[in-house]
Write a protein that holds these residues in place. Structure first.
Motif, PDB file in Angstrom:
ATOM      1  N   ALA A   1       4.522   6.829 -10.251  1.00 18.47           N
ATOM      2  CA  ALA A   1       4.019   5.789  -9.706  1.00 18.47           C
ATOM      3  C   ALA A   1       4.952   5.442  -8.222  1.00 18.47           C
ATOM      4  O   ALA A   1       4.139   4.458  -7.514  1.00 18.47           O
ATOM      5  CB  ALA A   1       4.329   4.512 -10.599  1.00 18.47           C
ATOM      6  N   VAL A   2       5.832   5.874  -7.983  1.00 18.84           N
ATOM      7  CA  VAL A   2       6.466   5.852  -6.609  1.00 18.84           C
ATOM      8  C   VAL A   2       6.199   6.567  -5.802  1.00 18.84           C
ATOM      9  O   VAL A   2       6.288   8.061  -6.146  1.00 18.84           O
ATOM     10  CB  VAL A   2       7.998   5.575  -7.048  1.00 18.84           C
ATOM     11  N   ASN A   3       6.142   6.115  -4.517  1.00 18.61           N
ATOM     12  CA  ASN A   3       5.683   7.363  -3.426  1.00 18.61           C
ATOM     13  C   ASN A   3       7.191   7.572  -2.973  1.00 18.61           C
ATOM     14  O   ASN A   3       7.695   6.858  -2.152  1.00 18.61           O
ATOM     15  CB  ASN A   3       4.805   6.683  -2.490  1.00 18.61           C
ATOM     16  N   GLY A   4       7.688   8.827  -3.225  1.00 13.73           N
ATOM     17  CA  GLY A   4       8.908   9.282  -2.846  1.00 13.73           C
ATOM     18  C   GLY A   4       9.225   9.254  -1.305  1.00 13.73           C
ATOM     19  O   GLY A   4      10.149   8.831  -0.852  1.00 13.73           O
ATOM     20  N   ASP A   5       8.414   9.917  -0.581  1.00  6.89           N
ATOM     21  CA  ASP A   5       8.163   9.765   0.879  1.00  6.89           C
ATOM     22  C   ASP A   5       8.548   8.268   1.501  1.00  6.89           C
ATOM     23  O   ASP A   5       9.111   8.316   2.552  1.00  6.89           O
ATOM     24  CB  ASP A   5       6.925  10.586   1.521  1.00  6.89           C
ATOM     25  N   THR A   6       7.602   7.465   1.234  1.00  6.27           N
ATOM     26  CA  THR A   6       7.855   6.245   1.699  1.00  6.27           C
ATOM     27  C   THR A   6       8.966   5.576   1.467  1.00  6.27           C
ATOM     28  O   THR A   6       9.722   4.733   2.069  1.00  6.27           O
ATOM     29  CB  THR A   6       6.485   5.299   1.104  1.00  6.27           C
ATOM     30  N   LEU A   7       9.629   6.031   0.209  1.00  7.20           N
ATOM     31  CA  LEU A   7      10.916   5.367  -0.366  1.00  7.20           C
ATOM     32  C   LEU A   7      11.954   5.756   0.684  1.00  7.20           C
ATOM     33  O   LEU A   7      12.926   5.055   0.988  1.00  7.20           O
ATOM     34  CB  LEU A   7      10.991   5.624  -1.542  1.00  7.20           C
ATOM     35  N   VAL A   8      11.952   7.088   0.925  1.00  7.31           N
ATOM     36  CA  VAL A   8      13.002   7.588   1.725  1.00  7.31           C
ATOM     37  C   VAL A   8      12.966   7.329   3.172  1.00  7.31           C
ATOM     38  O   VAL A   8      13.753   6.722   3.978  1.00  7.31           O
ATOM     39  CB  VAL A   8      12.965   9.381   1.610  1.00  7.31           C
ATOM     40  N   THR A   9      11.590   7.433   3.834  1.00  7.26           N
ATOM     41  CA  THR A   9      11.431   7.337   5.319  1.00  7.26           C
ATOM     42  C   THR A   9      11.432   5.811   5.720  1.00  7.26           C
ATOM     43  O   THR A   9      11.949   5.378   6.906  1.00  7.26           O
ATOM     44  CB  THR A   9      10.167   7.817   5.687  1.00  7.26           C
ATOM     45  N   LYS A  10      10.932   4.935   4.930  1.00  7.64           N
ATOM     46  CA  LYS A  10      10.777   3.476   5.337  1.00  7.64           C
ATOM     47  C   LYS A  10      11.886   2.410   4.546  1.00  7.64           C
ATOM     48  O   LYS A  10      11.600   1.343   5.026  1.00  7.64           O
ATOM     49  CB  LYS A  10       9.150   3.271   5.079  1.00  7.64           C
TER      50      LYS A  10
ATOM     51  N   LYS B   1       0.966  -1.231  -0.172  1.00  7.94           N
ATOM     52  CA  LYS B   1      -0.066   0.216   0.081  1.00  7.94           C
ATOM     53  C   LYS B   1       0.786   1.250  -0.045  1.00  7.94           C
ATOM     54  O   LYS B   1       0.336   2.277  -0.460  1.00  7.94           O
ATOM     55  CB  LYS B   1      -0.741   0.005   1.179  1.00  7.94           C
ATOM     56  N   GLY B   2       2.157   1.152   0.180  1.00  8.49           N
ATOM     57  CA  GLY B   2       2.858   2.468   0.396  1.00  8.49           C
ATOM     58  C   GLY B   2       4.044   2.924  -0.521  1.00  8.49           C
ATOM     59  O   GLY B   2       4.122   3.688  -1.000  1.00  8.49           O
ATOM     60  N   LEU B   3       4.749   1.752  -0.790  1.00  4.88           N
ATOM     61  CA  LEU B   3       5.767   2.205  -1.919  1.00  4.88           C
ATOM     62  C   LEU B   3       5.415   2.294  -3.335  1.00  4.88           C
ATOM     63  O   LEU B   3       6.214   3.355  -3.791  1.00  4.88           O
ATOM     64  CB  LEU B   3       6.817   0.761  -1.994  1.00  4.88           C
ATOM     65  N   VAL B   4       4.534   1.952  -3.932  1.00  9.86           N
ATOM     66  CA  VAL B   4       4.178   2.347  -5.154  1.00  9.86           C
ATOM     67  C   VAL B   4       2.563   2.572  -5.263  1.00  9.86           C
ATOM     68  O   VAL B   4       1.661   1.905  -4.598  1.00  9.86           O
ATOM     69  CB  VAL B   4       4.280   1.133  -6.209  1.00  9.86           C
ATOM     70  N   ASN B   5       2.094   3.179  -6.093  1.00 13.12           N
ATOM     71  CA  ASN B   5       0.679   3.578  -6.273  1.00 13.12           C
ATOM     72  C   ASN B   5      -0.066   2.465  -6.912  1.00 13.12           C
ATOM     73  O   ASN B   5       0.284   1.942  -7.960  1.00 13.12           O
ATOM     74  CB  ASN B   5       0.387   4.939  -6.989  1.00 13.12           C
ATOM     75  N   GLU B   6      -1.014   1.967  -6.111  1.00 14.23           N
ATOM     76  CA  GLU B   6      -1.783   1.009  -7.065  1.00 14.23           C
ATOM     77  C   GLU B   6      -2.357   1.082  -8.088  1.00 14.23           C
ATOM     78  O   GLU B   6      -2.548   0.183  -8.886  1.00 14.23           O
ATOM     79  CB  GLU B   6      -2.766   0.323  -5.734  1.00 14.23           C
ATOM     80  N   GLU B   7      -2.839   2.378  -8.328  1.00 13.39           N
ATOM     81  CA  GLU B   7      -3.457   2.644  -9.650  1.00 13.39           C
ATOM     82  C   GLU B   7      -2.589   2.370 -10.780  1.00 13.39           C
ATOM     83  O   GLU B   7      -1.531   3.080 -10.844  1.00 13.39           O
ATOM     84  CB  GLU B   7      -4.219   4.062  -9.338  1.00 13.39           C
TER      85      GLU B   7
ATOM     86  N   ALA C   1       7.648  -0.208 -11.684  1.00 11.96           N
ATOM     87  CA  ALA C   1       6.518   0.406 -11.992  1.00 11.96           C
ATOM     88  C   ALA C   1       6.987   1.867 -12.499  1.00 11.96           C
ATOM     89  O   ALA C   1       6.067   2.335 -13.294  1.00 11.96           O
ATOM     90  CB  ALA C   1       6.328   0.843 -10.354  1.00 11.96           C
ATOM     91  N   VAL C   2       8.068   2.279 -12.779  1.00 12.92           N
ATOM     92  CA  VAL C   2       8.444   3.618 -13.230  1.00 12.92           C
ATOM     93  C   VAL C   2       8.521   3.178 -14.936  1.00 12.92           C
ATOM     94  O   VAL C   2       8.020   3.909 -15.788  1.00 12.92           O
ATOM     95  CB  VAL C   2       9.925   3.849 -12.845  1.00 12.92           C
ATOM     96  N   ALA C   3       8.829   2.086 -15.217  1.00 12.33           N
ATOM     97  CA  ALA C   3       8.920   1.568 -16.934  1.00 12.33           C
ATOM     98  C   ALA C   3       7.448   1.688 -17.232  1.00 12.33           C
ATOM     99  O   ALA C   3       7.183   1.879 -18.332  1.00 12.33           O
ATOM    100  CB  ALA C   3       9.639   0.364 -17.092  1.00 12.33           C
ATOM    101  N   SER C   4       6.389   1.052 -16.173  1.00 14.89           N
ATOM    102  CA  SER C   4       5.258   1.065 -16.686  1.00 14.89           C
ATOM    103  C   SER C   4       4.337   2.657 -16.837  1.00 14.89           C
ATOM    104  O   SER C   4       3.638   2.667 -17.671  1.00 14.89           O
ATOM    105  CB  SER C   4       4.431   0.033 -15.969  1.00 14.89           C
ATOM    106  N   ALA C   5       4.490   3.020 -15.524  1.00 17.60           N
ATOM    107  CA  ALA C   5       3.689   4.107 -15.416  1.00 17.60           C
ATOM    108  C   ALA C   5       4.412   5.597 -15.066  1.00 17.60           C
ATOM    109  O   ALA C   5       3.816   6.705 -14.766  1.00 17.60           O
ATOM    110  CB  ALA C   5       2.723   4.149 -14.232  1.00 17.60           C
ATOM    111  N   GLY C   6       5.843   5.678 -14.924  1.00 10.93           N
ATOM    112  CA  GLY C   6       6.676   6.775 -14.924  1.00 10.93           C
ATOM    113  C   GLY C   6       7.068   6.983 -13.487  1.00 10.93           C
ATOM    114  O   GLY C   6       6.606   6.322 -12.766  1.00 10.93           O
ATOM    115  N   LEU C   7       7.702   8.066 -13.003  1.00 14.21           N
ATOM    116  CA  LEU C   7       8.331   8.369 -11.865  1.00 14.21           C
ATOM    117  C   LEU C   7       7.230   8.566 -10.804  1.00 14.21           C
ATOM    118  O   LEU C   7       7.210   8.426  -9.643  1.00 14.21           O
ATOM    119  CB  LEU C   7       9.061   9.570 -11.827  1.00 14.21           C
TER     120      LEU C   7
END
Length: 421
Positions: free
Chosen positions: A125-134, A69-75, A117-123
């Motif tokens: 698609a990644v939740n930057g805040d979650t990537l950095v903090t968690k 639920k956090g690292l990438v956008n599900e949509e 996710a980036v190859a499919s939907a672009g940058l």
């Protein structure tokens, strides 16, 4: 059970294969020090670790939520994207296992997910805040915190251990190692098994099989726990050799301190939902324990190779997964091509590994040509350090041959083999 399409079924099976590789790749985190010090026989150690990995998988789902639920956008995330992510993660796990380097399965998985996710939907698609903090901050903090804790714990154990006989102390700490190794195994199940749960849950959401906000179904938790337990039981003997013999020479006191410190860090992070690398935590703790003993040696050339692998894990898995995603855009032919590539690559790596077999029979053996010259810092410390049995205040313990070896650089050079591959 939820409605599962053929493609979704392939993704789930591939996720469980990754979980299996995660198990044997990370067995060293829990059992390398226990095996290297002789506290447990190799097969007994991995069997105990496997059972506790399975139990740990049922203790929490917080890390699984971070992945699903956090690292990438599900949509916009389709099952093909998750399949591509798993391709990169599995191949990186197998390559680092082949060369005996304890890299992070967790970061391989997250790197693969980010790249696909980036190859499919672009940058976006990644939740930057979650990537950095968690992900990124815990990746840096975990080995430092675990290492500092293990170094302090090692100093404390030797300080109190010097008040009793060396043999009595070693025997007691071997028993403590068994308990602390079990704790690490339990912690590994609560953290790493959940990552596969999160990936399968994300695939089910992407395939429309479950609601977007759903937690991992029970069958997902059970299958992920069983897969990682089976991989753990088979034992990642190459990496166990590196962790147990390649980074430093551990005594039971150090093994106990390292495992207890690492387990504490991992369990705390699991409860907070941090997708922590157990490899980073345990490796940092082993090095900290090595530095915590007077005369202890850390083999920095091996550690440097390990650090390089850590730095490459996220981008390497991301690149492979992004490439797989681009190929699969061509449709069924692309999906088939990526599947064949994955299976063929796994088979090739396994065949290469058969040229030099490492198993429970020779996991503690070190090749005669694997010596590593100690660095300037290591030599200087070894030359001026008083052996632990002599340093004890108010004692006149005799200096043993083992103590003398720890203080003579020439001996250290011959007894400091590099990690076997």
């Amino acid at each position: 059970m939820e409605h599962i399409t053929l493609l979704l079924g392939i993704v789930i099976i591939t996720a469980l294969v990754f979980d299996f590789t995660n198990g044997f790749h990370d067995t060293a985190n829990a059992m390398a020090t226990t095996i290297s010090t002789g506290a447990l026989k190799p097969k007994t150690a991995v069997a105990m670790s496997a059972v506790l990995n399975l139990v740990g998988a049922f203790l929490s789902v917080e890390v699984a939520k971070t992945i699903s639920k956090g690292l990438v956008n599900e949509e916009g995330i389709q099952p093909e994207v998750i399949f591509a992510a798993l391709v990169g993660a599995i191949l990186w796990n197998l390559l680092t296992w082949l060369v005996g380097l304890p890299s992070s399965s967790s970061h391989a998985l997250m790197g693969g997910l980010i790249g696909a996710a980036v190859a499919s939907a672009g940058l976006g698609a990644v939740n930057g805040d979650t990537l950095v903090t968690k992900v990124l901050i815990p990746a840096i903090a975990a080995p430092l915190v675990a290492g500092a804790a293990a170094m302090l714990a090692t100093k404390v154990t030797y300080k109190f251990g010097n008040k009793v006989g060396e043999k009595t102390s070693a025997k007691g700490y071997r028993a403590g190692q068994i308990a602390s190794a079990g704790l690490v195994s339990l912690a590994h199940g609560t953290n790493d098994a959940q990552k596969t749960m999160g990936i399968i849950t994300l695939a089910l959401i992407a395939g429309g099989a479950i609601a977007p906000d759903a937690n991992p179904p029970v069958w997902v938790i059970l299958s992920a726990g069983l897969a990682i337990a089976l991989g753990t039981y088979l034992g990642g003997w190459r990496i166990i050799r590196t962790m147990g013999k390649g980074l430093t020479d551990l005594q039971p006191q150090q093994g106990f301190a390292a495992q207890t410190s690492a387990a504490t860090v991992i369990l705390a992070s699991s409860n907070l939902g941090f997708s922590l690398s157990t490899t980073h935590s345990c490796s940092g703790a082993v090095m900290g324990a090595g530095l915590g003993r007077k005369g202890g040696v850390v083999r920095w050339s091996t550690a440097t190779r390990m650090f390089i692998a850590w730095g490459l894990t996220l981008p390497a898995a991301a690149l492979v997964s992004a490439g797989a995603e681009l190929v699969m855009r061509t449709g069924d032919v692309g999906i088939a091509a990526v599947t064949v590539f994955l299976v063929g690559s796994c088979l090739a790596i396994w065949l290469v590994s058969r040229r030099q077999v490492v198993d429970h029979h020779n996991v503690n053996d070190v090749p005669a040509d694997g010596g590593e010259e100690p660095g300037v810092v290591t030599t200087a410390i070894a030359a001026v350090t008083v052996p632990p049995t002599v340093a004890a205040a108010g004692t006149t313990a005799a200096v043993t041959d083992e103590d003398l070896k720890a203080t003579i650089p020439a001996s250290t050079a011959s007894a400091a083999p590099a990690a076997a591959v």
